[in-house]
Scaffold this motif. Structure first.
Motif, short mmCIF file in Angstrom:
data_model
loop_
_atom_site.label_atom_id
_atom_site.label_comp_id
_atom_site.label_asym_id
_atom_site.label_seq_id
_atom_site.Cartn_x
_atom_site.Cartn_y
_atom_site.Cartn_z
N ALA A 173 0.36 -1.03 0.18
CA ALA A 173 -0.48 -0.02 -0.15
C ALA A 173 0.83 1.06 -0.04
N ALA A 174 2.12 0.98 0.96
CA ALA A 174 3.39 2.15 1.17
C ALA A 174 3.55 2.79 -0.47
N VAL A 175 4.08 1.00 -1.03
CA VAL A 175 5.10 1.88 -2.40
C VAL A 175 3.80 2.39 -3.71
N GLY A 176 2.90 1.88 -3.37
CA GLY A 176 1.59 2.21 -4.51
C GLY A 176 1.07 3.67 -4.05
N TYR A 177 1.14 4.50 -2.62
CA TYR A 177 0.65 5.81 -2.73
C TYR A 177 1.94 6.76 -3.22
N MET A 178 3.46 5.85 -3.06
CA MET A 178 4.46 6.77 -3.80
C MET A 178 4.45 6.79 -5.05
N GLY A 179 4.00 5.94 -5.56
CA GLY A 179 4.10 5.77 -7.66
C GLY A 179 2.95 6.74 -7.43
N SER A 180 2.05 6.36 -6.28
CA SER A 180 0.80 7.70 -7.20
C SER A 180 1.04 8.96 -7.14
N LEU A 181 1.55 9.21 -6.08
CA LEU A 181 1.75 10.63 -5.92
C LEU A 181 2.43 11.23 -6.76
N LEU A 182 4.20 10.58 -7.36
CA LEU A 182 5.06 11.16 -7.91
C LEU A 182 4.67 11.36 -9.47
N SER A 183 3.59 10.35 -9.44
CA SER A 183 2.94 10.59 -10.89
C SER A 183 1.69 11.50 -11.18
N ARG A 184 0.88 11.46 -10.36
CA ARG A 184 -0.44 12.45 -10.26
C ARG A 184 -0.05 13.56 -10.16
N ALA A 185 1.37 13.85 -9.37
CA ALA A 185 1.25 15.50 -8.55
C ALA A 185 1.87 16.25 -9.96
N MET A 186 1.39 17.79 -9.56
CA MET A 186 2.16 18.48 -10.39
C MET A 186 2.53 19.58 -10.11
N PHE A 187 3.21 19.05 -8.49
CA PHE A 187 4.17 20.29 -8.03
C PHE A 187 5.29 19.10 -7.42
#
Length: 589
Positions: free
Chosen positions: A357-371
């Motif tokens: 779950a943690a690596v899912g959050y990590m990958g999703s944040l790196l991909s989706r966050a414009m900032f």
């Protein structure tokens, strides 16, 4: 009694003495007059002042009198009565602490306003809202005075805030009022903020899991129709810089610019998310500038709540965007959150399901966050690929089959790497040193290893990664993909004498497109949509390999969810995840 009323004087001490001597008539008459809602304001004010002057006499022997006092609907009375009652209540709990719990319970109940029970979901009139706002203000005034005067009061208050939370079936306006008042308490009781945020987020999670993404999309209409019908407030920067405090110190703007959600639970969640994100904005920003110390403190508190509630919750779709928005306030906050997630992924003592779950959050944040800047993305991909190669170095050569149950974290890290690379590849290759850096990641070793991550990662991610890596000659996956199609994964027991085949990883990318209307104004300007499409990617690969035929692509699409069908590619086809999405907990732990 009537003569005493006309004279404006009232001697409670004499009544109490008579009561102790066995004469209850005048005392009982006074209690009845006090409980009568028709009692005149001036008379009631005189009675309350008389009780206040003799508050030391109100021991347990006079609990019935105190009970009547606590049942008075004082917040809706005249201002003179309200002020007299507030003074009396503070004095009562200071002198007699055994009345504290009942007094606080009475105050907290006023955070849940009464509305029309026959039509609970109808719009509440502005007049009623203004009346309730005045009541809430009076409650907060006396509550703050009690918290300042009685040191133990906060330990009594917090369990009451939990116990008196409105049921999930209550109307959106009731939920809104209660949560808004809880957040207001944190302005004068900062020591309880983390506990209160935990209460609020716990309630929103319960709403979130009752509003699945598919249900929202079906209720609100097609995603394309929603995008055409919703107008987001693009003046987001102005919203951040606007001072939302009114003259009474309220930290919320009650204006509503976007339409309510049709889905009932989603609408309540939308209201709650808007309040919470507004609260975070007001804490973190002062006159448009980030207040670093306040932001750091809030981040630490929210991170504790994330670790305890959000990360372990199955099937949440929107509440996790609280962390997404908080990470946008300052890059060190975002990097701190990524560091927290990565440490959890690396920790072998953490349960496998939470590491994934943690690596899912990590990958999703790196991909989706414009900032998130490219430098942070490349640094994280370096870390993840280094971990993957080290994992392969320490893996036995005897392994010949992909085994999700034993190597779940490995496959999840691989999937996160592929996912981030697909989303950010354009920026990577626009960077002067991007291709040389990407070669160092050694994707070819990862995709050809014995653990065979392409076999268990989600097909849509594998397909996009294969095309991009082939175009830039970083890895050649097509032969492996074709071989995997001809094989089946090892059979695993489900524990009841039958068997099932685990064909792929669950989707561990929680920051999928945000569907809520009103709170979306905080998220949409910070959010990256995927710009590619499956058709475009097919055109990219045409002519480069003979075996990727159209009919093979069609057969692959049949296994995808309907929203990813080739016949109708949505704007962002790489949204399919739920957080954390533990459908096979028994197989990956």
């Amino acid at each position: 009694m009537s003569k005493k009323e006309r004279s404006g004087r009232f001697n409670l001490r004499a009544l109490l003495v008579q009561y102790k001597q066995g004469s209850h008539k005048d005392y009982d008459e006074f209690v009845n007059i006090l409980s009568d809602p028709q009692t005149k304001a001036e008379d009631l004010r005189v009675y309350l002042r008389g009780i206040k002057e003799n508050v030391t006499e109100l021991n347990r022997e006079f609990e019935d009198l105190v009970a009547v006092l606590l049942k008075l609907d004082w917040p809706h009375r005249e201002l003179s009565v309200v002020r007299e009652y507030q003074s009396l209540l503070v004095g009562l709990v200071c002198v007699h602490s055994y009345y504290l719990r009942a007094s606080l319970r009475m105050l907290v109940k006023y955070f849940t306003p009464a509305i029309n029970k026959s039509a609970p979901d109808t719009e509440v009139s502005m007049e009623i809202q203004q009346t309730n706002e005045a009541v809430f203000l009076n409650i907060h005034m006396v509550l703050k005075a009690i918290l300042d005067s009685v040191p133990m009061s906060s330990t009594v208050l917090l369990p009451l805030l939990h116990d008196l939370f409105p049921f999930l079936g209550k109307a959106a306006y009731i939920q809104e009022c209660y949560i808004r008042n809880l957040l207001q308490i944190t302005t004068y009781l900062p020591s309880a903020r983390q506990r209160i945020l935990e209460l609020v987020i716990d309630r929103m999670l319960k709403l979130d899991v009752r509003a699945p993404r598919q249900d929202i999309q079906e209720t609100e209409g097609d995603e394309e129709d929603m995008e055409e019908g919703i107008v987001f407030d693009m003046d987001f920067e102005q919203d951040l810089t606007r001072d939302l405090e009114n003259k009474d110190g309220c930290i919320f703007d009650r204006k509503r610019s976007d339409k309510p959600m049709t889905h009932r639970e989603a609408n309540i969640l939308d209201v709650c998310m808007e309040m919470t994100l507004t609260y975070i904005s007001n804490v973190c920003y002062t006159n448009g500038e980030c207040n670093w110390e306040a932001t750091k403190k809030l981040y630490r508190e929210v991170l504790l709540v994330f670790d305890r509630l959000i990360l372990p919750t199955h099937a949440s779709c929107h509440v996790q965007f609280i962390m997404f928005y908080l990470c946008s306030t300052k890059l060190p906050i975002c990097e701190g959150f990524i560091d927290y997630l990565w440490k959890k992924v690396q920790n072998p003592n953490t349960e496998s399901v939470f590491r994934q779950a943690a690596v899912g959050y990590m990958g999703s944040l790196l991909s989706r966050a414009m900032f998130v800047p490219l430098s942070t993305v490349t640094a994280c991909l370096d870390l993840m690929c280094e971990w993957i190669h080290l994992y392969l170095d320490n893996t036995s050569e005897e392994i010949v089959n992909a085994d999700v149950s034993h190597h779940g974290p490995f496959y999840s890290v691989c999937q996160a790497v592929f996912y981030v690379f697909v989303f950010r590849n354009k920026e990577i290759f626009e960077w002067k040193k991007g291709h040389k850096w990407a070669e160092i990641l050694n994707f070819q070793r990862i995709v050809t290893c014995r653990l065979n991550p392409l076999r268990v990662c989600l097909p849509v991610i594998v397909k996009m990664f294969s095309s991009i890596s082939r175009m830039h000659q970083l890895a050649f996956c097509d032969t492996i993909i074709e071989r995997n199609k001809r094989c089946i994964l090892p059979v695993t027991s489900n524990g009841v004498g039958t068997s099932s085949v685990l064909t792929e990883l669950d989707s561990y990318f929680p920051f999928d497109p945000y569907l809520l209307n009103r709170s979306g104004r905080f998220i949409i300007p910070l959010y990256r949509e995927y710009k590619g499409s499956i058709e475009e990617d097919q055109e990219l690969s045409d002519g480069e390999d003979d075996f990727l035929q159209e009919e093979q692509l069609s057969s692959t699409s049949e296994s995808l969810p309907q929203s990813m069908s080739l016949s109708k590619t949505p704007k962002d086809f790489l949204h399919y995840g739920i957080s954390p999405g533990f459908k096979h907990i028994q197989d990956v732990t």
